[in-house]
Design a protein around this motif. Structure first.
Motif, PDB file in Angstrom:
ATOM      1  N   PRO A   1       0.817  -1.213   0.000  1.00 50.95           N
ATOM      2  CA  PRO A   1       0.000   0.000   0.000  1.00 50.95           C
ATOM      3  C   PRO A   1       0.852   1.265   0.000  1.00 50.95           C
ATOM      4  CG  PRO A   1       0.108  -0.901   2.211  1.00 50.95           C
ATOM      5  CD  PRO A   1       0.885  -1.848   1.332  1.00 50.95           C
ATOM      6  N   GLY A   2       0.222   2.396  -0.294  1.00 52.72           N
ATOM      7  CA  GLY A   2       0.909   3.682  -0.197  1.00 52.72           C
ATOM      8  C   GLY A   2       1.114   4.324  -1.551  1.00 52.72           C
ATOM      9  N   GLY A   3       2.104   5.192  -1.627  1.00 49.63           N
ATOM     10  CA  GLY A   3       2.317   5.955  -2.847  1.00 49.63           C
ATOM     11  C   GLY A   3       1.491   7.229  -2.832  1.00 49.63           C
ATOM     12  N   SER A   4       1.258   7.775  -4.014  1.00 48.81           N
ATOM     13  CA  SER A   4       0.530   9.043  -4.121  1.00 48.81           C
ATOM     14  C   SER A   4      -0.274   9.070  -5.398  1.00 48.81           C
ATOM     15  CB  SER A   4       1.536  10.200  -4.139  1.00 48.81           C
ATOM     16  OG  SER A   4       0.902  11.378  -4.579  1.00 48.81           O
TER      17      SER A   4
ATOM     18  N   MET B   1       1.265  10.479  -8.534  1.00 50.27           N
ATOM     19  CA  MET B   1       2.131   9.689  -9.425  1.00 50.27           C
ATOM     20  C   MET B   1       1.461   9.472 -10.779  1.00 50.27           C
ATOM     21  SD  MET B   1       3.609   7.080  -6.609  1.00 50.27           S
ATOM     22  CE  MET B   1       5.335   6.718  -6.823  1.00 50.27           C
ATOM     23  N   ALA B   2       0.142   9.458 -10.765  1.00 48.37           N
ATOM     24  CA  ALA B   2      -0.584   9.307 -12.041  1.00 48.37           C
ATOM     25  C   ALA B   2      -0.756  10.654 -12.753  1.00 48.37           C
ATOM     26  CB  ALA B   2      -1.946   8.668 -11.784  1.00 48.37           C
ATOM     27  N   LYS B   3      -0.293  11.743 -12.158  1.00 41.52           N
ATOM     28  CA  LYS B   3      -0.412  13.084 -12.757  1.00 41.52           C
ATOM     29  C   LYS B   3       0.908  13.570 -13.348  1.00 41.52           C
ATOM     30  CE  LYS B   3      -4.698  13.321 -11.971  1.00 41.52           C
ATOM     31  NZ  LYS B   3      -5.574  13.104 -13.149  1.00 41.52           N
ATOM     32  N   ILE B   4       1.925  12.713 -13.304  1.00 34.19           N
ATOM     33  CA  ILE B   4       3.130  12.963 -14.102  1.00 34.19           C
ATOM     34  C   ILE B   4       3.227  11.782 -15.066  1.00 34.19           C
ATOM     35  CG2 ILE B   4       4.322  14.252 -12.286  1.00 34.19           C
ATOM     36  CD1 ILE B   4       6.083  11.678 -11.875  1.00 34.19           C
ATOM     37  N   THR B   5       3.888  11.964 -16.195  1.00 34.01           N
ATOM     38  CA  THR B   5       4.055  10.820 -17.090  1.00 34.01           C
ATOM     39  C   THR B   5       5.350  10.104 -16.734  1.00 34.01           C
ATOM     40  OG1 THR B   5       4.002  10.059 -19.380  1.00 34.01           O
ATOM     41  CG2 THR B   5       5.207  12.117 -18.962  1.00 34.01           C
ATOM     42  N   GLY B   6       5.264   8.799 -16.660  1.00 35.87           N
ATOM     43  CA  GLY B   6       6.480   8.020 -16.474  1.00 35.87           C
ATOM     44  C   GLY B   6       6.751   7.541 -15.072  1.00 35.87           C
ATOM     45  N   ALA B   7       5.812   7.734 -14.132  1.00 35.63           N
ATOM     46  CA  ALA B   7       6.030   7.118 -12.811  1.00 35.63           C
ATOM     47  C   ALA B   7       6.149   5.608 -12.997  1.00 35.63           C
ATOM     48  CB  ALA B   7       4.898   7.476 -11.855  1.00 35.63           C
ATOM     49  N   GLY B   8       5.248   5.037 -13.799  1.00 37.52           N
ATOM     50  CA  GLY B   8       5.286   3.596 -14.041  1.00 37.52           C
ATOM     51  C   GLY B   8       6.525   3.181 -14.824  1.00 37.52           C
ATOM     52  N   CYS B   9       6.850   3.933 -15.879  1.00 35.24           N
ATOM     53  CA  CYS B   9       8.026   3.584 -16.707  1.00 35.24           C
ATOM     54  C   CYS B   9       9.301   3.642 -15.872  1.00 35.24           C
ATOM     55  CB  CYS B   9       8.171   4.552 -17.884  1.00 35.24           C
ATOM     56  SG  CYS B   9       6.709   4.708 -18.908  1.00 35.24           S
ATOM     57  N   SER B  10       9.440   4.697 -15.068  1.00 33.05           N
ATOM     58  CA  SER B  10      10.672   4.819 -14.284  1.00 33.05           C
ATOM     59  C   SER B  10      10.706   3.764 -13.178  1.00 33.05           C
ATOM     60  CB  SER B  10      10.819   6.235 -13.722  1.00 33.05           C
ATOM     61  OG  SER B  10       9.728   6.588 -12.914  1.00 33.05           O
TER      62      SER B  10
ATOM     63  N   LEU C   1       9.830  -6.220  -5.469  1.00 30.70           N
ATOM     64  CA  LEU C   1       9.344  -5.673  -4.195  1.00 30.70           C
ATOM     65  C   LEU C   1      10.110  -4.416  -3.807  1.00 30.70           C
ATOM     66  CD1 LEU C   1       8.919  -8.997  -2.185  1.00 30.70           C
ATOM     67  CD2 LEU C   1       7.068  -7.405  -2.774  1.00 30.70           C
ATOM     68  N   ALA C   2      11.439  -4.462  -3.921  1.00 30.13           N
ATOM     69  CA  ALA C   2      12.260  -3.317  -3.513  1.00 30.13           C
ATOM     70  C   ALA C   2      11.886  -2.077  -4.314  1.00 30.13           C
ATOM     71  CB  ALA C   2      13.743  -3.651  -3.699  1.00 30.13           C
ATOM     72  N   ALA C   3      11.732  -2.229  -5.618  1.00 30.56           N
ATOM     73  CA  ALA C   3      11.421  -1.067  -6.463  1.00 30.56           C
ATOM     74  C   ALA C   3      10.040  -0.505  -6.137  1.00 30.56           C
ATOM     75  CB  ALA C   3      11.514  -1.460  -7.934  1.00 30.56           C
ATOM     76  N   SER C   4       9.057  -1.370  -5.972  1.00 34.20           N
ATOM     77  CA  SER C   4       7.697  -0.882  -5.689  1.00 34.20           C
ATOM     78  C   SER C   4       7.618  -0.227  -4.313  1.00 34.20           C
ATOM     79  CB  SER C   4       6.680  -2.031  -5.795  1.00 34.20           C
ATOM     80  OG  SER C   4       6.604  -2.466  -7.139  1.00 34.20           O
ATOM     81  N   LEU C   5       8.299  -0.811  -3.331  1.00 38.34           N
ATOM     82  CA  LEU C   5       8.306  -0.196  -1.996  1.00 38.34           C
ATOM     83  C   LEU C   5       9.014   1.148  -2.024  1.00 38.34           C
ATOM     84  CD1 LEU C   5       9.135  -3.312   0.230  1.00 38.34           C
ATOM     85  CD2 LEU C   5       6.909  -2.186  -0.021  1.00 38.34           C
ATOM     86  N   LEU C   6      10.153   1.216  -2.709  1.00 41.96           N
ATOM     87  CA  LEU C   6      10.885   2.483  -2.835  1.00 41.96           C
ATOM     88  C   LEU C   6       9.970   3.548  -3.443  1.00 41.96           C
ATOM     89  CD1 LEU C   6      13.716   4.011  -2.815  1.00 41.96           C
ATOM     90  CD2 LEU C   6      13.859   3.334  -5.226  1.00 41.96           C
ATOM     91  N   TYR C   7       9.250   3.180  -4.500  1.00 40.57           N
ATOM     92  CA  TYR C   7       8.370   4.152  -5.160  1.00 40.57           C
ATOM     93  C   TYR C   7       7.224   4.594  -4.269  1.00 40.57           C
ATOM     94  CZ  TYR C   7      10.292   5.247  -9.629  1.00 40.57           C
ATOM     95  OH  TYR C   7      11.079   5.811 -10.605  1.00 40.57           O
ATOM     96  N   ASN C   8       6.657   3.666  -3.515  1.00 39.22           N
ATOM     97  CA  ASN C   8       5.557   4.058  -2.618  1.00 39.22           C
ATOM     98  C   ASN C   8       6.019   5.077  -1.590  1.00 39.22           C
ATOM     99  OD1 ASN C   8       3.566   2.558  -3.835  1.00 39.22           O
ATOM    100  ND2 ASN C   8       3.809   0.790  -2.485  1.00 39.22           N
ATOM    101  N   ARG C   9       7.170   4.807  -0.981  1.00 41.33           N
ATOM    102  CA  ARG C   9       7.675   5.739   0.038  1.00 41.33           C
ATOM    103  C   ARG C   9       8.057   7.068  -0.618  1.00 41.33           C
ATOM    104  NH1 ARG C   9       6.129   1.836   1.844  1.00 41.33           N
ATOM    105  NH2 ARG C   9       4.323   3.172   1.590  1.00 41.33           N
ATOM    106  N   ALA C  10       8.713   7.005  -1.763  1.00 49.44           N
ATOM    107  CA  ALA C  10       9.151   8.233  -2.442  1.00 49.44           C
ATOM    108  C   ALA C  10       7.943   9.069  -2.857  1.00 49.44           C
ATOM    109  CB  ALA C  10      10.010   7.881  -3.652  1.00 49.44           C
ATOM    110  N   GLY C  11       6.880   8.416  -3.314  1.00 41.11           N
ATOM    111  CA  GLY C  11       5.667   9.134  -3.707  1.00 41.11           C
ATOM    112  C   GLY C  11       5.052   9.883  -2.539  1.00 41.11           C
TER     113      GLY C  11
ATOM    114  N   LEU D   1      13.853   9.312  -4.066  1.00 41.36           N
ATOM    115  CA  LEU D   1      14.485   8.055  -4.514  1.00 41.36           C
ATOM    116  C   LEU D   1      15.952   8.023  -4.088  1.00 41.36           C
ATOM    117  CD1 LEU D   1      13.108   7.717  -8.185  1.00 41.36           C
ATOM    118  CD2 LEU D   1      12.301   6.526  -6.138  1.00 41.36           C
ATOM    119  N   TRP D   2      16.568   9.169  -4.107  1.00 39.90           N
ATOM    120  CA  TRP D   2      17.980   9.304  -3.737  1.00 39.90           C
ATOM    121  C   TRP D   2      18.176   9.167  -2.222  1.00 39.90           C
ATOM    122  CZ3 TRP D   2      22.770   9.363  -5.585  1.00 39.90           C
ATOM    123  CH2 TRP D   2      23.784  10.048  -4.902  1.00 39.90           C
ATOM    124  N   ASN D   3      17.281   9.784  -1.449  1.00 43.27           N
ATOM    125  CA  ASN D   3      17.498   9.923  -0.001  1.00 43.27           C
ATOM    126  C   ASN D   3      16.974   8.757   0.842  1.00 43.27           C
ATOM    127  OD1 ASN D   3      18.897  12.443   0.197  1.00 43.27           O
ATOM    128  ND2 ASN D   3      17.014  13.453  -0.463  1.00 43.27           N
ATOM    129  N   LEU D   4      16.039   7.976   0.325  1.00 42.29           N
ATOM    130  CA  LEU D   4      15.477   6.884   1.137  1.00 42.29           C
ATOM    131  C   LEU D   4      16.560   5.857   1.488  1.00 42.29           C
ATOM    132  CD1 LEU D   4      12.027   6.613  -0.607  1.00 42.29           C
ATOM    133  CD2 LEU D   4      12.335   6.583   1.883  1.00 42.29           C
TER     134      LEU D   4
END
Ligand SMILES: Nc1ncnc2c1ncn2[C@@H]1O[C@H](COP(=O)(O)OP(=O)(O)OP(=O)(O)O)[C@@H](O)[C@H]1O
Ligand SMILES: Cc1ncsc1CCO
Ligand SMILES: [Mg+2]
Length: 310
Positions: free
Chosen positions: A229-232, A235-244, A263-273, A294-297
């Motif tokens: 769960p989580g994210g923002s 993320m759907a209001k910029i293009t490329g959240a999914g691609c990146s 798992l690592a990538a999806s969790l990183l994205y949720n927290r970063a979002g 993404l850099w600081n987590l």
């Protein structure tokens, strides 16, 4: 690519007998070994700066490269088969995204996939807009004979790909949705599991994963289903959240097993979002803050994120 922790992370999480004894947050599954593998993957990317090469769409190519760099990896983009195939020798994993197609891709992409398959090279497929257009369908169908290690997409894309590979009946599929999803992640649970089982059967080490993005992400290795769960909604209001996210999944796949990488990538994205949403004034500053997050987590922040099993 291999070291002791890598091998441990690759094997322990796939033996339910090692994990099935106690009751934990994951029901009957002890998530502690998996969380350690996730932390190790985030750490390894930061310390080893692995290259993950991309053949990706023109819309979001810059965000994909910047996100891979922000996660700690390096990026190289190419569209020429001999270039991509040669560079795969030094790329820990590749990312292929079929968002914007040119006529020559019909031959180029299956040629690249066949070379990866022959060499046992791992790659992530983002089946953007699966189900739309004869050329895209021909390309995605061709990948069935030389499959990726991970498929990452939104729910509609996962359902469409599972349908065109004959893994689910067309009755279970919805209409194609362009680059946006018209299906809930829940509708993709069955197709995602079947897709992951198919990929695992085709993989030399029988390891594979499917990641479905949405309000609550889903990751499966074909056996277990993990919900993140989580994210923002931004993320759907910029293009490329999914691609990146797909590109960063390839970055993690360069140092970790497929389930851990997804798992690592999806969790990183949720927290970063979440961090980016708290700081942003709109989509423009959201993208800037997303890269910073993404850099600081830290590996621990990523690996201690909520995960539910089932
Ligand atoms: N409503 C939402 N709430 C929270 N997070 C979301 C929401 N929608 C998408 N996300 C997150 O956004 C990221 C991208 O997922 P999304 O499903 O939008 O990908 P996509 O459709 O392939 O995107 P694109 O094609 O624009 O690159 C994932 O990290 C996902 O968790
Ligand atoms: C907007 C768009 N069109 C083709 S690819 C792409 C990026 C999101 O998938
Ligand atoms: Mg997408």
């Amino acid at each position: 690519m291999s070291n002791d922790s890598h091998v441990h992370c690759g094997t322990s999480i796939h033996h339910p007998t090692e994990c099935a004894d106690e009751q934990h947050e994951g029901g009957s599954l002890d998530l502690a070994p998996l969380r350690e593998c996730i932390a190790q993957a985030v750490r390894d990317v930061k310390s080893k700066t692995p290259l993950a090469q991309s053949f990706t769409n023109f819309v979001t190519i810059n965000l994909v490269a910047n996100a891979q760099l922000a996660a700690g990896g390096t990026a190289a983009m190419s569209f020429l088969p001999d270039d991509v195939i040669d560079t795969a020798a030094i790329s820990g994993a590749d990312y292929i995204n079929v968002g914007t197609l040119l006529p020559f891709y019909k031959d180029a992409l299956p040629q690249i996939a066949r070379a990866f398959h022959k060499n046992g090279h791992r790659w992530v497929l983002d089946p953007v807009a699966a189900g739309i257009g004869k050329t895209r369908t021909e390309i995605l169908r061709a990948f069935r004979a030389a499959p990726p290690t991970i498929v990452r997409g939104n729910a509609s894309e996962i359902i469409a790909l599972a349908t065109m590979w004959g893994l689910i009946s067309p009755d279970e599929a919805s209409r194609p949705a362009g680059v946006e999803s018209v299906d809930d992640v829940d509708a993709a649970v069955g197709p995602a599991k079947k897709l992951a089982q198919f990929l695992a059967d085709a993989a030399p080490d029988h390891q594979a994963a499917v990641a479905v993005s949405g309000a609550v992400d889903l990751v499966t290795d074909g056996a277990q289903v993990y919900r993140l769960p989580g994210g923002s909604a931004l993320m759907a209001k910029i293009t490329g959240a999914g691609c990146s996210l797909g590109g960063v999944t390839a970055t993690y796949l360069a140092v970790a097993e497929p389930l851990t990488a997804a798992l690592a990538a999806s969790l990183l994205y949720n927290r970063a979002g979440e961090i980016a949403e708290a700081k942003a004034e709109g989509p423009g500053s959201f993208q800037v803050h997303l890269l910073d997050a993404l850099w600081n987590l830290t590996p621990e922040q990523v690996s201690s994120s909520p995960i539910t099993v089932g």
